[in-house]
Design a protein around this motif. Structure first.
Motif, PDB file in Angstrom:
ATOM      1  N   UNK A 188       0.806  -1.209   0.000  1.00 17.79           N
ATOM      2  CA  UNK A 188       0.000   0.000   0.000  1.00 17.79           C
ATOM      3  C   UNK A 188       0.841   1.261   0.000  1.00 17.79           C
ATOM      4  N   UNK A 189       0.172   2.388   0.186  1.00 11.59           N
ATOM      5  CA  UNK A 189       0.832   3.700   0.152  1.00 11.59           C
ATOM      6  C   UNK A 189       0.480   4.488   1.405  1.00 11.59           C
ATOM      7  N   UNK A 190       1.481   5.181   1.950  1.00 12.77           N
ATOM      8  CA  UNK A 190       1.283   6.028   3.124  1.00 12.77           C
ATOM      9  C   UNK A 190       1.998   7.354   2.906  1.00 12.77           C
ATOM     10  N   UNK A 191       1.255   8.447   3.092  1.00 17.08           N
ATOM     11  CA  UNK A 191       1.824   9.787   2.990  1.00 17.08           C
ATOM     12  C   UNK A 191       1.554  10.541   4.285  1.00 17.08           C
ATOM     13  N   UNK A 192       2.613  11.047   4.905  1.00 11.87           N
ATOM     14  CA  UNK A 192       2.510  11.794   6.157  1.00 11.87           C
ATOM     15  C   UNK A 192       3.083  13.187   5.930  1.00 11.87           C
ATOM     16  N   UNK A 193       2.318  14.222   6.259  1.00 10.71           N
ATOM     17  CA  UNK A 193       2.775  15.597   6.125  1.00 10.71           C
ATOM     18  C   UNK A 193       2.867  16.253   7.502  1.00 10.71           C
ATOM     19  N   UNK A 194       3.714  17.277   7.613  1.00  9.44           N
ATOM     20  CA  UNK A 194       3.832  18.065   8.845  1.00  9.44           C
ATOM     21  C   UNK A 194       4.038  17.154  10.057  1.00  9.44           C
ATOM     22  N   UNK A 195       5.065  16.303   9.965  1.00 10.74           N
ATOM     23  CA  UNK A 195       5.345  15.336  11.034  1.00 10.74           C
ATOM     24  C   UNK A 195       6.316  15.930  12.040  1.00 10.74           C
ATOM     25  N   UNK A 196       6.073  15.645  13.325  1.00 15.94           N
ATOM     26  CA  UNK A 196       6.968  16.035  14.408  1.00 15.94           C
ATOM     27  C   UNK A 196       7.094  14.871  15.379  1.00 15.94           C
ATOM     28  N   UNK A 197       8.342  14.505  15.718  1.00 20.30           N
ATOM     29  CA  UNK A 197       8.564  13.451  16.693  1.00 20.30           C
ATOM     30  C   UNK A 197       9.505  12.383  16.183  1.00 20.30           C
ATOM     31  N   UNK A 198       9.880  11.428  17.048  1.00 17.71           N
ATOM     32  CA  UNK A 198      10.687  10.286  16.621  1.00 17.71           C
ATOM     33  C   UNK A 198       9.935   9.478  15.558  1.00 17.71           C
ATOM     34  N   UNK A 199      10.701   8.817  14.693  1.00 18.18           N
ATOM     35  CA  UNK A 199      10.088   8.156  13.539  1.00 18.18           C
ATOM     36  C   UNK A 199      10.770   6.807  13.325  1.00 18.18           C
ATOM     37  N   UNK A 200       9.980   5.735  13.440  1.00 14.80           N
ATOM     38  CA  UNK A 200      10.511   4.395  13.198  1.00 14.80           C
ATOM     39  C   UNK A 200       9.631   3.709  12.159  1.00 14.80           C
ATOM     40  N   UNK A 201      10.262   3.157  11.113  1.00 16.44           N
ATOM     41  CA  UNK A 201       9.491   2.559  10.029  1.00 16.44           C
ATOM     42  C   UNK A 201      10.146   1.273   9.539  1.00 16.44           C
ATOM     43  N   UNK A 202       9.295   0.315   9.234  1.00  9.08           N
ATOM     44  CA  UNK A 202       9.722  -0.949   8.631  1.00  9.08           C
ATOM     45  C   UNK A 202       8.874  -1.150   7.381  1.00  9.08           C
ATOM     46  N   UNK A 203       9.506  -1.063   6.223  1.00  6.50           N
ATOM     47  CA  UNK A 203       8.786  -1.137   4.952  1.00  6.50           C
ATOM     48  C   UNK A 203       9.245  -2.365   4.189  1.00  6.50           C
ATOM     49  N   UNK A 204       8.340  -3.324   4.014  1.00  4.62           N
ATOM     50  CA  UNK A 204       8.663  -4.533   3.258  1.00  4.62           C
ATOM     51  C   UNK A 204       8.125  -4.476   1.842  1.00  4.62           C
ATOM     52  N   UNK A 205       7.211  -3.538   1.597  1.00  6.44           N
ATOM     53  CA  UNK A 205       6.695  -3.286   0.257  1.00  6.44           C
ATOM     54  C   UNK A 205       5.878  -1.999   0.313  1.00  6.44           C
ATOM     55  N   UNK A 206       5.467  -1.498  -0.847  1.00  8.18           N
ATOM     56  CA  UNK A 206       4.672  -0.283  -0.858  1.00  8.18           C
ATOM     57  C   UNK A 206       5.538   0.955  -0.897  1.00  8.18           C
ATOM     58  N   UNK A 207       4.904   2.106  -0.610  1.00 10.67           N
ATOM     59  CA  UNK A 207       5.604   3.389  -0.665  1.00 10.67           C
ATOM     60  C   UNK A 207       5.243   4.243   0.538  1.00 10.67           C
ATOM     61  N   UNK A 208       6.268   4.783   1.188  1.00  7.03           N
ATOM     62  CA  UNK A 208       6.103   5.640   2.352  1.00  7.03           C
ATOM     63  C   UNK A 208       6.757   6.989   2.074  1.00  7.03           C
ATOM     64  N   UNK A 209       5.968   8.056   2.175  1.00  4.80           N
ATOM     65  CA  UNK A 209       6.463   9.413   2.017  1.00  4.80           C
ATOM     66  C   UNK A 209       6.151  10.196   3.284  1.00  4.80           C
ATOM     67  N   UNK A 210       7.168  10.856   3.850  1.00  8.21           N
ATOM     68  CA  UNK A 210       6.959  11.618   5.078  1.00  8.21           C
ATOM     69  C   UNK A 210       7.674  12.954   4.991  1.00  8.21           C
ATOM     70  N   UNK A 211       6.934  14.025   5.321  1.00  9.52           N
ATOM     71  CA  UNK A 211       7.507  15.360   5.370  1.00  9.52           C
ATOM     72  C   UNK A 211       7.540  15.864   6.804  1.00  9.52           C
ATOM     73  N   UNK A 212       8.703  16.336   7.261  1.00 13.13           N
ATOM     74  CA  UNK A 212       8.892  16.737   8.653  1.00 13.13           C
ATOM     75  C   UNK A 212       8.826  18.258   8.775  1.00 13.13           C
ATOM     76  N   UNK A 213       7.996  18.724   9.714  1.00  8.71           N
ATOM     77  CA  UNK A 213       7.979  20.144  10.032  1.00  8.71           C
ATOM     78  C   UNK A 213       9.283  20.546  10.700  1.00  8.71           C
ATOM     79  N   UNK A 214       9.745  19.694  11.594  1.00 11.25           N
ATOM     80  CA  UNK A 214      11.047  19.856  12.231  1.00 11.25           C
ATOM     81  C   UNK A 214      11.560  18.481  12.626  1.00 11.25           C
ATOM     82  N   UNK A 215      12.878  18.362  12.713  1.00  5.54           N
ATOM     83  CA  UNK A 215      13.473  17.106  13.149  1.00  5.54           C
ATOM     84  C   UNK A 215      13.713  17.209  14.650  1.00  5.54           C
ATOM     85  N   UNK A 216      12.928  16.441  15.432  1.00  4.49           N
ATOM     86  CA  UNK A 216      12.982  16.571  16.881  1.00  4.49           C
ATOM     87  C   UNK A 216      13.229  15.236  17.584  1.00  4.49           C
ATOM     88  N   UNK A 217      13.588  14.197  16.813  1.00  2.74           N
ATOM     89  CA  UNK A 217      13.828  12.895  17.420  1.00  2.74           C
ATOM     90  C   UNK A 217      14.578  11.991  16.455  1.00  2.74           C
TER      91      UNK A 217
END
Length: 288
Positions: A188-217
């Motif tokens: 599947x597909x996941x899009x995250x905008x205006x993200x703040x906080x620690x970020x942990x991801x495990x992607x075995x297939x699909x597409x992940x797009x994330x935009x960070x407002x600030x890097x804080x973790x």
């Protein structure tokens, strides 16, 4: 006699089938919307919403009760436990006789005072929380999203704990602030905008797009297949430690103390405050 009995049974079965699947077209069918509600108090620690083949909106309400409203096409169940409320919304009838263009929308009215755990389980259909905006975000202690298929659209969300598990479908998160964000994408597909906080991801297939407002973790990403694209602010302070066994790791930031090979991508940007760990066994990872 046997033939007549068989014919009667077939006709009766056909009438029952038509009534179950198309009862809104019958002149004597019941009209009016389905509606259920449950009291929300200090003891309510969890609200779980299960959706199957239904488009569902979650909207805020100034009330002491969580209320679910739909139409006669919906099968709505609200189960109250000692500390939990479980809501199930399904489409009546057989799914292969239903069409997306004919889907109606059910609405879950969530009390604004509720601030604990919310679980979203989408077997199919759609969940939409975009009624929550930056000026009026959904604030909770914990949110978990489980995607079987379908779509989810999340507005402005502030949650101490956030987890996403997607095996198919498409998800869009407009704004997310969290102290612990976990993303597991098997398809599947996941899009995250205006993200703040620690970020942990495990992607075995699909597409992940994330935009960070600030890097804080810290960022910790593992890609075994698929694509991951992270958009960081230009002034982000981080230390990159990337390992590649197959696939590609792309970085558009200039790095100090850089070590760049086919297998390793390391270096610091700015003060190097936050650690970014990337492991690519296949697929693509891009940092820009």
């Amino acid at each position: 006699m046997v033939k007549n009995s068989l014919a009667i049974l077939l006709i009766a079965g056909a009438l029952i089938f038509l009534y179950v699947n198309f009862n809104e077209f019958w002149p004597w069918s019941a009209s009016g919307a389905a509606k259920q509600e449950a009291k929300v108090d200090e003891g309510t620690e969890s609200v779980k919403l299960n959706v199957s083949s239904v488009n569902t909106k979650i909207v805020p309400v100034d009330s002491d009760s969580i209320r679910v409203e739909g139409t006669k096409k919906h099968d709505i169940k609200v189960k109250e436990g000692r500390k939990s409320i479980e809501i199930t919304i399904k489409q009546k009838g057989f799914r292969f006789f239903q069409f997306n263009s004919d889907q109606t929308t059910a609405t879950v009215y969530l009390p604004q005072k509720y601030a604990k755990e919310l679980q979203l389980d989408i077997g199919s259909g759609e969940i939409d929380t975009t009624a929550y905006t930056s000026s009026n975000p959904l604030i909770l202690s914990s949110v978990s999203v489980k995607m079987g298929s379908g779509d989810v659209m999340i507005g402005a969300l502030d949650a101490k704990e956030f987890s996403y598990n997607g095996s198919s479908g498409e998800a869009v998160i407009e704004k997310l602030s969290t102290e612990n964000g976990n993303f597991n994408l098997s398809s599947g597909d996941l899009t995250v905008s205006h993200y703040e906080g620690p970020f942990k991801a495990d992607v075995s297939s699909g597409e992940l797009n994330a935009g960070f407002t600030e890097l804080s973790g810290e960022i910790d990403v593992s890609v075994s297949s698929g694509d991951v694209n992270l958009d960081l602010p230009d002034n982000a302070d981080f230390t990159l430690k990337g390992k590649v066994s197959s696939g590609d790791l792309f970085n558009e930031f200039p790095l100090d103390n850089a070590k760049m090979t086919d297998r390793v991508s390391e270096g610091t940007h700015g003060k190097g405050t936050h650690l970014i760990k990337v492991k690519v066994s296949s697929g693509d990872f891009t940092l820009y």
